[in-house]
Design an enzyme around this catalytic site. Structure first.
Site, PDB file in Angstrom:
ATOM      1  N   LYS A  64      46.288  43.283  30.203  1.00 39.83           N
ATOM      2  CA  LYS A  64      45.073  42.551  30.565  1.00 39.83           C
ATOM      3  C   LYS A  64      43.894  42.893  29.647  1.00 39.83           C
ATOM      4  CE  LYS A  64      46.211  41.696  35.404  1.00 39.83           C
ATOM      5  NZ  LYS A  64      45.742  41.739  36.790  1.00 39.83           N
ATOM      6  N   ASP A 100      41.005  37.065  39.222  1.00 40.76           N
ATOM      7  CA  ASP A 100      41.259  37.989  40.336  1.00 40.76           C
ATOM      8  C   ASP A 100      40.051  38.080  41.276  1.00 40.76           C
ATOM      9  OD1 ASP A 100      43.874  38.664  39.848  1.00 40.76           O
ATOM     10  OD2 ASP A 100      43.394  40.417  38.635  1.00 40.76           O
TER      11      ASP A 100
END
Ligand code: NAP
Length: 269
Positions: A64, A100
């Site tokens: 990420k 997220d």
């Protein structure tokens, strides 16, 4: 639409199943490939996906942060979080985004948990904890305490997010009394210690969200025994995926998003 996932490992990811089902619900055919990327090989994996006409990709552990560094542009969320979980391949550039935090905002709303003016306590200080802190500040939390095994990471998280959200009081350290607890550690997940990160936390929260999904964890049991409204990470998982789809395609709108989420939560999460 050609899509995929970069990570290591990817074999147990929910994403291929989730996006395949979503594509069927939307009657929008996709090809979705899960790519197990060897250390150091993310740039080639991206280049190869672009050459094969992918529209975008999900990014999971451990890439990420690396993926964020490879983007020509980051959305404001991705910039604050310093990590991306979704990429969009445009003609001449790669744009990185992070869904997220938005996914957690959606999941909190669905559960009827109001964050505004509340004191929150986040366990963990990794990528998911950063997204949780973002969601809490975005929702108007009065304070966010970050409690992590490695204290320095918690302090850095609190500093970074405080700069982006001056109205929320961020702090790091031992757990303090809070209205909302969030578990953003992998504790309780399959293959991880069957423990709660909140063992030493004082008081009782009104609501607790475990980002771990698909299991009744010690964190969830502890919070429930204290009288909290408890939810696992299934709804967040589904909502972050829907938000990723919208980043590749077009906005679904709140009503359609909510309908799709209910179907996917029931079937998959
Ligand atoms: P990460 O970046 O690796 O961070 C993990 C965090 O948990 C770190 O702060 C780490 O502390 C702490 N931790 C790990 N093992 C621990 C232990 N044994 N005892 C105490 N603390 C421990 O991982 P992440 O990406 O943030 O993910 C965290 C969890 O959230 C995972 O279970 C993941 O599956 C879940 N998640 C769910 C969703 C969803 O949509 N539901 C989305 C994202 C993530 P140190 O700093 O000391 O190492």
């Amino acid at each position: 639409m050609k899509l995929g996932l970069f990570g290591r490992p990817v074999a147990h990811s929910f994403s291929p199943r989730l996006f395949a089902r979503l594509a069927r619900l939307l009657e929008s055919p996709i090809e979705y490939a899960a790519v197990d990327v060897a250390p150091g090989a993310l740039p080639e994996a991206l280049a190869s996906a672009r050459a094969r006409g992918w529209r975008g990709a999900n990014v999971t552990i451990p890439y990420k942060l690396d993926a964020a560094a490879l983007c020509a542009r980051l959305t404001p969320q991705a910039r604050v979080l310093g990590a991306v979980n979704v990429l969009r391949f445009e003609k001449s550039r790669v744009v990185g985004h992070n869904t997220d935090g938005e996914g957690l905002v959606d999941a909190l709303k669905r559960a009827g948990v109001s964050v505004r003016g509340k004191r929150a306590l986040v366990f963990g200080a990794g990528g998911a904890a950063r997204a949780a802190a973002w969601a809490l500040a975005k929702g108007g939390a009065r304070s966010v305490r970050v409690s992590n095994r490695t204290a320095s990471t918690a302090r850095k998280l609190a500093r970074d997010l405080a700069a982006a959200f001056p109205r929320t009081a961020f702090s790091a350290g031992r757990p303090n009394q809070a209205d909302i607890w969030i578990n953003a550690t992998p504790l309780g997940q399959k293959g991880r210690p069957d423990l709660s990160p909140a063992d030493a936390a004082p008081g009782a929260p009104a609501a607790a969200v475990d980002l771990v999904y698909g299991r009744r964890t010690p964190f969830q049991r502890q919070a429930a025994a204290l009288g909290a409204r408890v939810q696992d990470g299934g709804a967040m998982l589904v909502y972050q995926a829907l938000r990723a789809w919208e980043f590749w395609d077009k906005p679904l709108g709140p009503a359609r998003r909510a309908r799709l989420a209910e179907t996917l939560i029931k079937e998959i999460a």
